[in-house]
Enzyme design. Structure first.
Site, mmCIF file in Angstrom:
data_model
loop_
_atom_site.group_PDB
_atom_site.id
_atom_site.type_symbol
_atom_site.label_atom_id
_atom_site.label_comp_id
_atom_site.label_asym_id
_atom_site.label_seq_id
_atom_site.Cartn_x
_atom_site.Cartn_y
_atom_site.Cartn_z
ATOM 1 N N LYS B 81 0.846 -1.197 0.000
ATOM 2 C CA LYS B 81 0.000 0.000 0.000
ATOM 3 C C LYS B 81 0.879 1.243 0.000
ATOM 4 C CE LYS B 81 -3.970 1.818 2.615
ATOM 5 N NZ LYS B 81 -4.791 1.659 3.840
ATOM 6 N N SER B 156 -9.739 1.551 2.839
ATOM 7 C CA SER B 156 -8.895 2.291 1.927
ATOM 8 C C SER B 156 -7.854 1.425 1.202
ATOM 9 C CB SER B 156 -8.167 3.394 2.683
ATOM 10 O OG SER B 156 -7.279 2.840 3.625
ATOM 11 N N SER B 180 -9.831 -0.601 7.085
ATOM 12 C CA SER B 180 -9.211 -0.433 5.761
ATOM 13 C C SER B 180 -8.464 -1.644 5.216
ATOM 14 C CB SER B 180 -8.263 0.764 5.778
ATOM 15 O OG SER B 180 -8.996 1.945 5.625
#
Lengths: 96, 492
Positions: B81, B156, B180
């Site tokens: 990420k 996310s 997330s």
């Protein structure tokens, strides 16, 4: 609950956040609706409840009191700054 | 047709690598091929470096051929990420304000994976600064759900979840502040673990809400999840909130024992099956509960009475921390800055702050900075922030009380199926509601995992994944993973 424009301007100043007039107008009702949503917390009885300030109850974590070795490459860190002078980040004049 | 190597799990690929049936270069090239053919549509990656990945793989293959004994992660390609620092890659957090930023060092989790021989393919998309539940808040465009391109992958960590689901990598890392990791894992049909707060170092993670953030694995199997977690977990002197006693050695091996003979009790909280849950989600999760019953688990209905207040509590605590953490982006030290704009000459430092932040932050980041500033400001602090911290304690107490009676808690990960682009963007509160089943866990600091428990047939024939959330006691990721393993294998 409505939020006045002056209040939005005050918050933006505290947060050092530039907002255009149209953004100010848009963010006021957004904040109002979120604040209304979080307002239901007042219904929870928290009498004599200790606040939980982190995800953990760790208390006073200290590192050992010794010299820390230079870990990062100063040049690589400074390379990320928009303006530098010698070993420093350079900023516009702060005091008149 | 031979199945492409990229569809393998870590456990499967690692076995073939050790037996020298395949090489890491072949495995990496298989993922690279997927990225090059599919990612123009999916947009899971924000940056990706095929050449560099092949070089990393060659180095691992060479070490293996020299007779070095390597662990299960060695030579396995992964995606990270883009709010986690990987030296040599950009780390944008999907924000304009960090667009030019190159990570000058490795996050602790990356250093640990690197030591274990992982190969880094690239960096994945997210909602800006991990603020969102759909990746629609990314400054660089959304990621699509590989199961249905008209729907969001969740967020996310939507890029990491989509990359795993589309076999563009073997595993990925995400971060979880209010769901997330778990919610996108659920939306994309992956396994995702939010570790106990303090189990994994946050050093090198671009902070959103520091008392809630944790980095965790996103994988294709429960076993892989244990392998990655075991590798990245543990005390780190660079993160004062990481816990010395967090030890998970041999976890992946223990997990394979499942739950036989453990006489587990699992709680099902009634508050998670109320209004707002989609029928297909409820049906799948209830079937999963039946599977656990058949595995010899005692199922007990429980109550977490403060559930209705968790989301409101979260939306005070989190923005308060956001407003403090994002104060560091000032256009002076790194990232986007109006100082860089040619021909501009700022008269005062203040001007640089205001203008850089105005141009650098997207709408959701601004909204949360403003909200956080509000709840922390004079006159409102006690009514909002101080109150929320007390409610946070009460939410945690619900879980601690429940864990006196049960070992684990089962819930849906999300009340809804992956939604369509634009469906929830108009009103911020409707997007916040996507986190309703996950935020309590972050507030309480406990670990939870999402794993696939079925599919829902949708109009148009798309099959959308459904996620089961397994919640455990502080630092008891082991029991969560054992139960998840037993469930996954009972279903297989």
């Amino acid at each position: 609950m409505a939020i006045r424009k002056e209040e939005i301007e005050h918050l933006a100043k505290l947060a050092r956040l530039g907002l255009s007039e149209s953004e100010k107008a848009k963010i006021a009702p957004d904040l109002a609706s979120i604040l209304e949503f979080v307002g239901n917390l007042s219904k929870v009885d928290t009498h004599a409840v200790e606040p939980l300030s982190g995800g953990t109850d760790l208390f006073n974590v200290f590192r050992s009191d010794g010299a820390a070795l230079q870990k990062h490459d100063r040049k690589a860190l400074l390379k990320e700054a928009p303006e530098t002078k010698a070993h420093y980040c350079k900023v516009p004049r702060v005091l008149e | 047709m031979k199945t492409p190597l990229r569809t393998l799990t870590i456990a499967e690929a690692s076995k073939l690598l050790i037996e020298k049936e395949i090489s890491s270069v072949e495995l990496v090239k298989s993922c690279v091929e997927a990225i090059e053919t599919k990612d123009a549509d999916i947009h899971a990656f924000l940056s990706f470096d095929a050449k560099n990945a092949v070089l990393q793989a060659e180095a691992i293959d060479k070490r293996r051929h020299a007779g070095e004994s390597l662990g299960p992660i060695a030579g396995i390609p992964c995606a990270v990420k883009d709010n986690i620092l990987v030296k040599g890659f950009t780390a944008t957090a999907a924000s304009k304000i960090l667009e030019p930023y190159q990570a000058p060092y490795d996050a602790t989790v990356i250093a640990r994976l690197r030591r274990a021989g992982a190969v880094f393919l690239g960096k994945t998309n997210l909602d800006e600064f991990a603020m969102g539940a759909s990746t629609e808040n990314s400054a660089f465009g959304p990621t699509k759900n590989p199961h249905d391109f008209s729907r969001v992958p969740g967020g996310s960590s939507g890029g990491s979840a989509a990359a795993v689901a589309a076999d563009e990598c073997i595993f990925a890392l995400g971060s979880d502040t209010g769901g997330s990791i778990r919610q996108p894992a659920s939306f994309c049909g992956a396994v995702g673990l939010k570790p106990t707060y303090g189990a994994v170092s946050r050093y090198g993670l671009i902070a959103m809400a520091s008392s809630l953030d944790q980095i965790g694995p996103m994988t294709k199997s429960v076993e892989d999840c244990a392998t990655v977690f075991e590798t990245i977990a543990g005390y780190d002197p660079h993160d004062a909130t990481s816990v010395v006693s967090a030890m998970y050695a041999e976890l992946a091996n223990v997990v394979r024992y499942g739950i036989d003979g453990m006489r587990l009790a699992i709680g099902v909280p009634k508050e998670y099956f109320g209004q707002g849950i989609e029928k297909s989600v409820e049906t799948s999760v209830k079937q999963a509960i039946e599977t656990f019953r058949k595995l010899g688990v005692r199922i007990e209905e429980i109550s977490l009475p403060h559930t209705p207040y968790a989301l409101a509590c979260y939306y005070i605590v989190m923005p308060a921390e956001v407003s403090a953490n994002l104060a560091r982006f000032d256009g002076v030290k790194y990232g986007f800055s109006t100082l860089r704009e040619s021909g501009r000459h700022a008269r005062a430092l203040q001007e640089v702050y205001f203008e850089t932040r105005a141009k650098g932050f997207g709408p959701e980041a601004r909204r949360r900075i403003m909200l956080g500033t509000y709840v922390l400001s004079a006159g409102y602090y006690d009514a909002y922030y101080a109150k929320a911290q007390k409610v946070r304690r009460v939410v945690q107490r619900d879980f601690l009380d429940a864990f006196k009676k049960v070992d684990l808690i089962l819930t849906p990960t999300s009340p809804v199926l992956p939604f369509r682009f634009g469906e929830r963007t108009r009103d911020p509160v409707s997007m916040y509601l996507a986190d309703v089943y996950t935020v309590s866990i972050n507030l309480a600091g406990i670990p939870a995992l999402s794993l696939p428990c079925g599919f829902a047939e949708c109009q148009g024939g798309a099959k959308l994944p459904i996620g089961l959330q397994i919640i455990g006691k502080h630092f008891d990721e082991k029991t969560i993973l054992q139960a998840a393993y037993a469930y996954a294998h009972a279903n297989a």
